[in-house]
Design a protein around this motif. Structure first.
Motif, mmCIF file in Angstrom:
data_model
loop_
_atom_site.group_PDB
_atom_site.id
_atom_site.type_symbol
_atom_site.label_atom_id
_atom_site.label_comp_id
_atom_site.label_asym_id
_atom_site.label_seq_id
_atom_site.Cartn_x
_atom_site.Cartn_y
_atom_site.Cartn_z
ATOM 1 N N ASN A 235 15.561 -55.843 -5.578
ATOM 2 C CA ASN A 235 15.097 -56.962 -4.747
ATOM 3 C C ASN A 235 16.053 -58.155 -4.916
ATOM 4 O O ASN A 235 15.683 -59.238 -5.349
ATOM 5 N N THR A 236 17.292 -57.937 -4.530
ATOM 6 C CA THR A 236 18.338 -58.938 -4.738
ATOM 7 C C THR A 236 18.082 -60.230 -3.975
ATOM 8 O O THR A 236 18.460 -61.306 -4.423
ATOM 9 N N ARG A 237 17.442 -60.111 -2.842
ATOM 10 C CA ARG A 237 17.154 -61.301 -2.030
ATOM 11 C C ARG A 237 16.211 -62.260 -2.767
ATOM 12 O O ARG A 237 16.448 -63.463 -2.844
ATOM 13 N N ALA A 238 15.136 -61.705 -3.335
ATOM 14 C CA ALA A 238 14.194 -62.533 -4.097
ATOM 15 C C ALA A 238 14.846 -63.079 -5.358
ATOM 16 O O ALA A 238 14.674 -64.249 -5.703
ATOM 17 N N ILE A 239 15.622 -62.243 -6.038
ATOM 18 C CA ILE A 239 16.291 -62.685 -7.266
ATOM 19 C C ILE A 239 17.209 -63.867 -6.964
ATOM 20 O O ILE A 239 17.249 -64.840 -7.714
ATOM 21 N N HIS A 240 17.912 -63.809 -5.845
ATOM 22 C CA HIS A 240 18.796 -64.907 -5.448
ATOM 23 C C HIS A 240 17.996 -66.205 -5.259
ATOM 24 O O HIS A 240 18.408 -67.277 -5.716
ATOM 25 N N VAL A 241 16.852 -66.105 -4.592
ATOM 26 C CA VAL A 241 16.021 -67.293 -4.362
ATOM 27 C C VAL A 241 15.494 -67.831 -5.693
ATOM 28 O O VAL A 241 15.510 -69.034 -5.936
ATOM 29 N N TYR A 242 15.034 -66.940 -6.572
ATOM 30 C CA TYR A 242 14.543 -67.380 -7.881
ATOM 31 C C TYR A 242 15.641 -68.119 -8.649
ATOM 32 O O TYR A 242 15.395 -69.149 -9.264
ATOM 33 N N GLU A 243 16.853 -67.591 -8.603
ATOM 34 C CA GLU A 243 17.967 -68.249 -9.297
ATOM 35 C C GLU A 243 18.264 -69.617 -8.682
ATOM 36 O O GLU A 243 18.568 -70.562 -9.414
ATOM 37 N N LYS A 244 18.179 -69.733 -7.368
ATOM 38 C CA LYS A 244 18.378 -71.040 -6.724
ATOM 39 C C LYS A 244 17.330 -72.045 -7.176
ATOM 40 O O LYS A 244 17.594 -73.243 -7.204
ATOM 41 N N CYS A 245 16.155 -71.553 -7.550
ATOM 42 C CA CYS A 245 15.074 -72.431 -8.003
ATOM 43 C C CYS A 245 15.135 -72.690 -9.506
ATOM 44 O O CYS A 245 14.276 -73.380 -10.044
ATOM 45 N N GLY A 246 16.127 -72.133 -10.185
ATOM 46 C CA GLY A 246 16.303 -72.427 -11.601
ATOM 47 C C GLY A 246 15.960 -71.300 -12.560
ATOM 48 O O GLY A 246 16.144 -71.435 -13.767
ATOM 49 N N PHE A 247 15.458 -70.172 -12.051
ATOM 50 C CA PHE A 247 15.173 -69.040 -12.930
ATOM 51 C C PHE A 247 16.477 -68.401 -13.371
ATOM 52 O O PHE A 247 17.484 -68.475 -12.675
ATOM 53 N N ARG A 248 16.434 -67.756 -14.537
ATOM 54 C CA ARG A 248 17.609 -67.031 -15.015
ATOM 55 C C ARG A 248 17.185 -65.644 -15.463
ATOM 56 O O ARG A 248 16.055 -65.429 -15.905
ATOM 57 N N GLN A 249 18.110 -64.692 -15.330
ATOM 58 C CA GLN A 249 17.844 -63.330 -15.777
ATOM 59 C C GLN A 249 17.937 -63.300 -17.299
ATOM 60 O O GLN A 249 18.940 -63.738 -17.870
ATOM 61 N N PRO B 108 13.995 -51.551 -18.178
ATOM 62 C CA PRO B 108 14.130 -50.231 -17.552
ATOM 63 C C PRO B 108 12.767 -49.600 -17.257
ATOM 64 O O PRO B 108 11.865 -49.652 -18.086
ATOM 65 N N GLN B 109 12.657 -49.043 -16.064
ATOM 66 C CA GLN B 109 11.468 -48.303 -15.640
ATOM 67 C C GLN B 109 10.173 -49.086 -15.853
ATOM 68 O O GLN B 109 9.155 -48.540 -16.250
ATOM 69 N N ARG B 110 10.203 -50.368 -15.589
ATOM 70 C CA ARG B 110 9.088 -51.279 -15.842
ATOM 71 C C ARG B 110 7.909 -51.069 -14.902
ATOM 72 O O ARG B 110 6.761 -51.139 -15.288
ATOM 73 N N GLU B 111 8.195 -50.814 -13.633
ATOM 74 C CA GLU B 111 7.131 -50.778 -12.626
ATOM 75 C C GLU B 111 6.988 -49.378 -12.050
ATOM 76 O O GLU B 111 7.974 -48.721 -11.733
ATOM 77 N N LEU B 112 5.754 -48.947 -11.915
ATOM 78 C CA LEU B 112 5.455 -47.668 -11.267
ATOM 79 C C LEU B 112 4.897 -47.969 -9.880
ATOM 80 O O LEU B 112 3.878 -48.648 -9.743
ATOM 81 N N HIS B 113 5.594 -47.492 -8.856
ATOM 82 C CA HIS B 113 5.154 -47.730 -7.472
ATOM 83 C C HIS B 113 5.287 -46.434 -6.696
ATOM 84 O O HIS B 113 6.379 -45.869 -6.593
ATOM 85 N N GLU B 114 4.176 -45.963 -6.159
ATOM 86 C CA GLU B 114 4.135 -44.731 -5.372
ATOM 87 C C GLU B 114 4.789 -43.562 -6.105
ATOM 88 O O GLU B 114 5.588 -42.816 -5.549
ATOM 89 N N GLY B 115 4.472 -43.433 -7.382
ATOM 90 C CA GLY B 115 4.942 -42.307 -8.180
ATOM 91 C C GLY B 115 6.370 -42.401 -8.677
ATOM 92 O O GLY B 115 6.873 -41.471 -9.311
ATOM 93 N N LYS B 116 7.039 -43.517 -8.427
ATOM 94 C CA LYS B 116 8.436 -43.674 -8.848
ATOM 95 C C LYS B 116 8.569 -44.898 -9.737
ATOM 96 O O LYS B 116 7.994 -45.953 -9.461
ATOM 97 N N ARG B 117 9.331 -44.772 -10.808
ATOM 98 C CA ARG B 117 9.583 -45.882 -11.723
ATOM 99 C C ARG B 117 10.744 -46.725 -11.217
ATOM 100 O O ARG B 117 11.718 -46.209 -10.671
ATOM 101 N N HIS B 118 10.631 -48.060 -11.404
ATOM 102 C CA HIS B 118 11.669 -48.996 -10.961
ATOM 103 C C HIS B 118 12.057 -49.917 -12.109
ATOM 104 O O HIS B 118 11.200 -50.388 -12.852
ATOM 105 N N ASP B 119 13.370 -50.198 -12.216
ATOM 106 C CA ASP B 119 13.850 -51.187 -13.181
ATOM 107 C C ASP B 119 13.528 -52.580 -12.654
ATOM 108 O O ASP B 119 13.519 -52.812 -11.443
ATOM 109 N N CYS B 120 13.270 -53.506 -13.576
ATOM 110 C CA CYS B 120 12.989 -54.895 -13.207
ATOM 111 C C CYS B 120 13.818 -55.827 -14.081
ATOM 112 O O CYS B 120 14.269 -55.449 -15.159
ATOM 113 N N TRP B 121 14.013 -57.029 -13.607
ATOM 114 C CA TRP B 121 14.615 -58.091 -14.410
ATOM 115 C C TRP B 121 13.503 -58.975 -14.951
ATOM 116 O O TRP B 121 12.628 -59.391 -14.191
ATOM 117 N N LEU B 122 13.548 -59.272 -16.242
ATOM 118 C CA LEU B 122 12.699 -60.321 -16.794
ATOM 119 C C LEU B 122 13.434 -61.621 -16.488
ATOM 120 O O LEU B 122 14.587 -61.802 -16.891
#
Length: 87
Positions: A47-61, A66-80
């Motif tokens: 979700n690079t688009r959202a990450i870009h907006v969060y960074e513009k608002c002052g958030f940092r990675q 790894p494999q943080r979120e389970l959605h429709e049977g598939k694991r997805h990596d996330c950034w804290l």
């Protein structure tokens, strides 16, 4: 002090609008009123688009989750991601 509001996502109404950033600013005001010192979130890596907006608002990675979120049977990596407030 830990305050954990159950905010899973920002309404799709805001995703394609400049009001997305203003909604994040409203969240920031709420957090400051609660005397919290940071906000953390974990958007999906792809979700690079959202990450870009969060960074513009002052958030940092902070850390790759790894494999943080389970959605429709598939694991997805996330950034804290976090933003810290002082004073």
């Amino acid at each position: 002090m830990a305050i954990t509001p159950n905010i899973r996502s920002i309404s799709p109404f805001y995703h394609l609008r400049s009001t997305f950033q203003s909604e994040l600013k409203r969240l920031e005001m709420y957090v400051r009123e609660c005397k919290a010192d940071r906000v953390v979130m974990d958007p999906r890596v792809e979700n690079t688009r959202a990450i870009h907006v969060y960074e513009k608002c002052g958030f940092r990675q902070v850390k790759l989750l790894p494999q943080r979120e389970l959605h429709e049977g598939k694991r997805h990596d996330c950034w804290l991601m976090e933003i810290q407030y002082t004073g």
